[in-house]
Each structure stands twice: as structure tokens, then as C-alpha cells.
Design an enzyme around this catalytic site. Structure first.
Site, PDB file in Angstrom:
ATOM      1  N   CYS A 218       0.969  -1.174   0.073  1.00 28.22           N
ATOM      2  CA  CYS A 218      -0.110   0.075  -0.105  1.00 28.22           C
ATOM      3  C   CYS A 218       0.899   1.149  -0.232  1.00 28.22           C
ATOM      4  CB  CYS A 218      -0.908  -0.147   1.162  1.00 28.22           C
ATOM      5  SG  CYS A 218      -1.978  -1.454   1.330  1.00 28.22           S
TER       6      CYS A 218
ATOM      7  N   HIS B 180      -3.100   7.051   3.302  1.00 27.85           N
ATOM      8  CA  HIS B 180      -3.516   5.924   2.537  1.00 27.85           C
ATOM      9  C   HIS B 180      -4.973   5.477   3.252  1.00 27.85           C
ATOM     10  CE1 HIS B 180      -4.105   1.786   1.410  1.00 27.85           C
ATOM     11  NE2 HIS B 180      -3.801   1.221   2.525  1.00 27.85           N
TER      12      HIS B 180
ATOM     13  N   ASN C 168     -10.494  -0.093   0.425  1.00 23.71           N
ATOM     14  CA  ASN C 168      -8.879  -0.147   0.427  1.00 23.71           C
ATOM     15  C   ASN C 168      -8.430  -0.377  -0.798  1.00 23.71           C
ATOM     16  OD1 ASN C 168      -6.309  -0.654   0.754  1.00 23.71           O
ATOM     17  ND2 ASN C 168      -6.366  -1.621   2.741  1.00 23.71           N
TER      18      ASN C 168
HETATM   19  O1  UT7 Z   1      -3.723  -1.516   3.579  1.00 32.93           O
HETATM   20  C1  UT7 Z   1      -3.279  -1.910   4.728  1.00 32.93           C
HETATM   21  C2  UT7 Z   1      -3.897  -3.151   4.805  1.00 32.93           C
HETATM   22  N1  UT7 Z   1      -4.816  -3.242   6.053  1.00 32.93           N
HETATM   23  C3  UT7 Z   1      -5.070  -2.597   6.833  1.00 32.93           C
HETATM   24  O2  UT7 Z   1      -4.970  -1.275   7.185  1.00 32.93           O
HETATM   25  C4  UT7 Z   1      -6.169  -3.342   8.034  1.00 32.93           C
HETATM   26  C5  UT7 Z   1      -5.935  -2.564   9.330  1.00 32.93           C
HETATM   27  N2  UT7 Z   1      -6.949  -3.266  10.219  1.00 32.93           N
HETATM   28  C6  UT7 Z   1      -8.158  -3.147  10.031  1.00 32.93           C
HETATM   29  O3  UT7 Z   1      -8.549  -2.196   9.430  1.00 32.93           O
HETATM   30  C7  UT7 Z   1      -9.025  -3.872  11.048  1.00 32.93           C
HETATM   31  O4  UT7 Z   1      -8.170  -4.629  12.073  1.00 32.93           O
HETATM   32  C8  UT7 Z   1     -10.255  -4.600  10.488  1.00 32.93           C
HETATM   33  C9  UT7 Z   1     -11.280  -3.851   9.752  1.00 32.93           C
HETATM   34  C10 UT7 Z   1      -9.429  -5.694   9.576  1.00 32.93           C
HETATM   35  C11 UT7 Z   1     -10.942  -5.373  11.629  1.00 32.93           C
HETATM   36  O5  UT7 Z   1     -11.259  -4.737  12.664  1.00 32.93           O
HETATM   37  P1  UT7 Z   1     -11.179  -5.102  14.173  1.00 32.93           P
HETATM   38  O6  UT7 Z   1     -11.832  -4.163  14.740  1.00 32.93           O
HETATM   39  O7  UT7 Z   1      -9.616  -5.095  14.297  1.00 32.93           O
HETATM   40  O8  UT7 Z   1     -11.604  -6.422  14.318  1.00 32.93           O
HETATM   41  P2  UT7 Z   1     -11.036  -7.979  14.775  1.00 32.93           P
HETATM   42  O9  UT7 Z   1     -10.288  -8.347  13.552  1.00 32.93           O
HETATM   43  O10 UT7 Z   1     -10.539  -7.657  15.968  1.00 32.93           O
HETATM   44  O11 UT7 Z   1     -12.354  -8.720  14.843  1.00 32.93           O
HETATM   45  C12 UT7 Z   1     -13.475  -8.570  15.614  1.00 32.93           C
HETATM   46  C13 UT7 Z   1     -14.603  -9.630  15.452  1.00 32.93           C
HETATM   47  C14 UT7 Z   1     -14.136 -10.972  15.103  1.00 32.93           C
HETATM   48  O12 UT7 Z   1     -14.989 -11.800  15.871  1.00 32.93           O
HETATM   49  P3  UT7 Z   1     -14.753 -12.558  17.446  1.00 32.93           P
HETATM   50  O13 UT7 Z   1     -13.681 -13.242  17.540  1.00 32.93           O
HETATM   51  O14 UT7 Z   1     -14.719 -11.063  18.365  1.00 32.93           O
HETATM   52  O15 UT7 Z   1     -16.127 -13.085  17.402  1.00 32.93           O
HETATM   53  C15 UT7 Z   1     -14.020 -11.217  13.886  1.00 32.93           C
HETATM   54  O16 UT7 Z   1     -14.295 -12.589  13.465  1.00 32.93           O
HETATM   55  O17 UT7 Z   1     -15.253  -9.123  14.309  1.00 32.93           O
HETATM   56  C16 UT7 Z   1     -15.373 -10.574  13.507  1.00 32.93           C
HETATM   57  N3  UT7 Z   1     -15.205  -9.919  11.947  1.00 32.93           N
HETATM   58  C17 UT7 Z   1     -16.377  -9.707  11.298  1.00 32.93           C
HETATM   59  N4  UT7 Z   1     -17.637  -9.856  11.657  1.00 32.93           N
HETATM   60  C18 UT7 Z   1     -18.568  -9.194  10.727  1.00 32.93           C
HETATM   61  C19 UT7 Z   1     -14.223  -9.831  11.191  1.00 32.93           C
HETATM   62  N5  UT7 Z   1     -14.601  -9.637   9.830  1.00 32.93           N
HETATM   63  C20 UT7 Z   1     -15.886  -9.656  10.036  1.00 32.93           C
HETATM   64  C21 UT7 Z   1     -16.881  -8.961   9.156  1.00 32.93           C
HETATM   65  N6  UT7 Z   1     -18.148  -9.028   9.551  1.00 32.93           N
HETATM   66  N7  UT7 Z   1     -16.362  -8.607   7.970  1.00 32.93           N
END
Ligand code: UT7
Length: 316
Positions: free
Chosen positions: A116, A241, A271
């Protein structure tokens, strides 16, 4: 000091729009989860087949940027494209742009894979190439079709990414403020398939990337300010970004910065990796947000892990 001026921009987006409601039909997710966790409401997907691809979008965005600059292809002194989703490893995306646009033969063309951070890395590499060759104008592109590599059953990644391309024409300038920062910290937090791997899908440790991003971005902005001797008051726009609206908001808070200087378009783009900053710049230019002589910061972070930032000027 020799600086860089953003002369013009161009963009290309696929036709197909994918909303959060569309994704609700594919994976166990909700519009509410996606919007509150990322700020994304829709993104663009390239269609199957050859009509839309990383190179076709790069070519269209580049053509538009050259036209908007009022330049001819003869004026372009180097072409650099940031991408991790190139159509071919060889010819690289920039070579395909070169072929389609009929650029000059005596100029360097190359792709930069810094995930990115690819567009900002490419910007800084292009400045070096202009200095090396004695040319004046650089064509710098970010183009991605990452949705080809997304596992549409993995809700943790498939809701985040979108496709598109943005392009910029830069001019070397004398006596304008300029600063840059480039860096990397090896890590496998984001894996995107390449020709040497059997993996076919993107994998990401979202939480680790989030923690990295909210540390790296304020650090890059601080470095750009200290290197240039400027303060945030001197900067008209900070274009980060577009990975997650929460990351941008965290950085604004950490820096105690005025939120209105931080452009956001992640809600309708998702993204788009290396394309996100040039797509944002192009949208801003289209909306008439830039004024001649304004100072801009472009700052990115990404897989690798990588980070990059540049302080540039807007103007013909
Ligand atoms: O370009 C550079 C690349 N990437 C980034 O910049 C990504 C940086 N990170 C993020 O943007 C965030 O970490 C995410 C948007 C990817 C995820 O958000 P988060 O608040 O960190 O969520 P998490 O990964 O901690 O997941 C929380 C919960 C999990 O469930 P449990 O374990 O708490 O029951 C996930 O399984 O949310 C669940 N989950 C979803 N639920 C509904 C993960 N993806 C989804 C989804 N819909 N799409």
C-alpha cells in the site's frame, strides 16, 4: 531545495460497484459491522476477463493525467507504477503503459512493489529518476486489482478491498519545500500472492496492521515536519492511505490535528492499496480542492511492512 510539484492527476475505476448489502449476501457480515469497523460503504471490483485489469486502469488513469496537465507524451521523463497486483511480472505495468501511450524510448519505466506504500515509494523513486536523467516531468501511477486475490469466503478481508487506479504528473521544482521518509520493517502481517507462492488469497492480521499503522503514520508526519521545518499549520492537505477510517481518525487524534485537513474517500472506494492515495488526489483535484502553491503531505503504510511519506506542492 529541489522539490516536487503535483501538476495534475487522473483516475480509472471499474464499472462494477459492490455495496455492503451485496457482501451481506456472500459472507456472515453486516453493513453496520463494516461501516463501524472500517468506514467502508462500497468499493469497485474489476470484472472477469481482460477488459478491466491493473494495466488497463493504469493506462486510462495515466492518459487522463497527461491530458489534464496539458502535456504531450514526449514530455514524460519517467514512468513508475506502484502495484502488488500486476497483470504480468514482465512486462511490468509501467512498460504496458509505455506501449499503450507511446512514451519516449529514452526514459526509465518500472513498477514498485511496496504494497500500500507503493504510490508514495514510486513518487520518491521518480524524483530520483528525474534528477538522474535530467528530465522534468514524471508519470507516477498506483493501480491495483486486489479483488482478484481476495477469498470471497473470508469476511475478514473480502469486505475491505477494492480495485482502481490513480495517476499523477509531477514536476521537479526549485525552491519549494520538500521532505520525504521511506522505511520498512520486515513482517508477514499482510500476505498477497505472487508467482513464487502456492497461496492464491490475501491473508492479513488486521489487528497487528492496525497497531502498526497508528504508530507509523504520526511518526512519518512528525518526520516530514521536522525535516522541512514546517508545522501542520503550513500544510493544506494531508492525504493518508485509505485503509480504514478509524486508522485516519486515530492519527488525527494522536497528532491533535485539524480533522478537515485529512481527506477521506474510503467510504466509496474501500482499500485500494497503492491506488488509494492517487485516487484520493484525483478526486480532490476533480472537486477543485487544490489551490496553486498549496503544500500537501502524502503518507502511507502497508504490507512488508513499509511506510512512506512526502511533502510536496500543488501547481502547474
Ligand atoms: O492497506 C493496509 C492493509 N490493511 C489494513 O490497514 C487493515 C488494518 N486493520 C483493520 O482495518 C481492522 O483490524 C479490521 C477492519 C481488519 C478488523 O477490525 P477489528 O476491529 O480489528 O476486528 P477484529 O479483527 O478484532 O475482529 C473482531 C470480530 C471477530 O469476531 P470475534 O472473534 O470477536 O467473535 C471477527 O471474527 O469481528 C469479526 N469479524 C467480522 N464480523 C462481521 C471480522 N470480519 C468481520 C466481518 N463482519 N466482515
Amino acid at each position: 531545495m529541489t522539490g516536487l510539484s503535483l501538476v495534475s492527476t487522473g483516475f480509472c475505476l471499474p464499472e462494477k460497484v459492490v455495496t455492503n448489502a451485496d457482501l451481506e449476501k456472500l459472507v456472515d457480515t453486516s453493513d453496520e459491522w463494516i461501516v463501524t469497523r472500517s468506514g467502508i460503504r462500497q468499493r469497485y471490483y474489476i470484472e472477469e476477463g481482460d477488459r478491466e485489469s491493473t494495466s488497463t486502469m493504469a493506462i486510462a488513469a495515466a492518459r487522463m493525467a497527461i491530458e489534464r496537465a496539458g502535456l504531450s507524451t514526449e514530455d514524460i521523463g519517467c514512468c513508475v507504477c506502484g502495484t502488488v497486483s500486476e497483470d504480468y511480472a514482465c512486462p511490468n505495468t509501467s512498460a504496458l503503459v509505455h506501449e499503450a501511450l507511446g512514451l519516449r524510448e529514452d526514459i526509465p519505466v518500472m513498477d514498485v512493489n511496496a504494497a500500500c506504500s507503493g504510490f508514495v515509494y514510486s513518487t520518491i523513486a521518480a524524483k530520483g529518476m528525474l534528477l538522474e536523467t535530467g528530465n522534468k516531468y514524471a508519470l507516477v501511477i498506483g493501480s491495483e486489482s486486489l479483488t482478484r486475490h481476495v477469498d470471497m469466503t473470508d469476511r475478514s478481508t473480502c469486505v475491505l478491498f477494492g480495485d482502481g487506479a490513480g495517476a499523477a504528473i509531477y514536476k521537479l521544482t526549485e525552491d519549494t519545500p520538500y521532505a520525504s521518509i521511506l522505511g520498512a520493517r520486515g513482517g508477514r502481517e499482510i500476505l498477497t500472492p505472487g508467482s513464487g507462492t502456492r497461496d492464491i488469497h490475501i491473508k492479513m492480521d488486521g489487528r497487528a496492521v492496525f497497531r502498526f499503522a497508528v504508530e507509523a503514520i504520526p511518526r512519518c508526519i512528525g518526520t516530514l515536519l521536522s525535516k522541512s521545518g514546517l508545522s501542520l499549520d503550513d500544510i493544506s492537505w494531508v492525504v493518508l492511505h485509505q485503509a480504514n477510517e478509524r486508522i485516519i481518525d486515530h492519527c488525527i487524534k494522536k497528532l491533535n490535528a485539524p480533522a478537515e485537513k485529512f481527506f477521506k474517500n474510503i467510504d466509496h472506494m474501500g482499500n485500494t492499496s497503492a491506488a488509494s492515495i492517487p485516487l484520493a488526489l484525483s478526486e480532490m483535484e476533480g472537486k477543485g480542492l487544490f489551490e496553486q502553491g498549496q503544500k500537501l503531505m502524502i503518507v502511507s503504510f502497508g504490507g512488508g511492512l513499509t511506510w512512506a511519506g512526502a511533502l510536496i506542492t500543488y501547481g502547474k
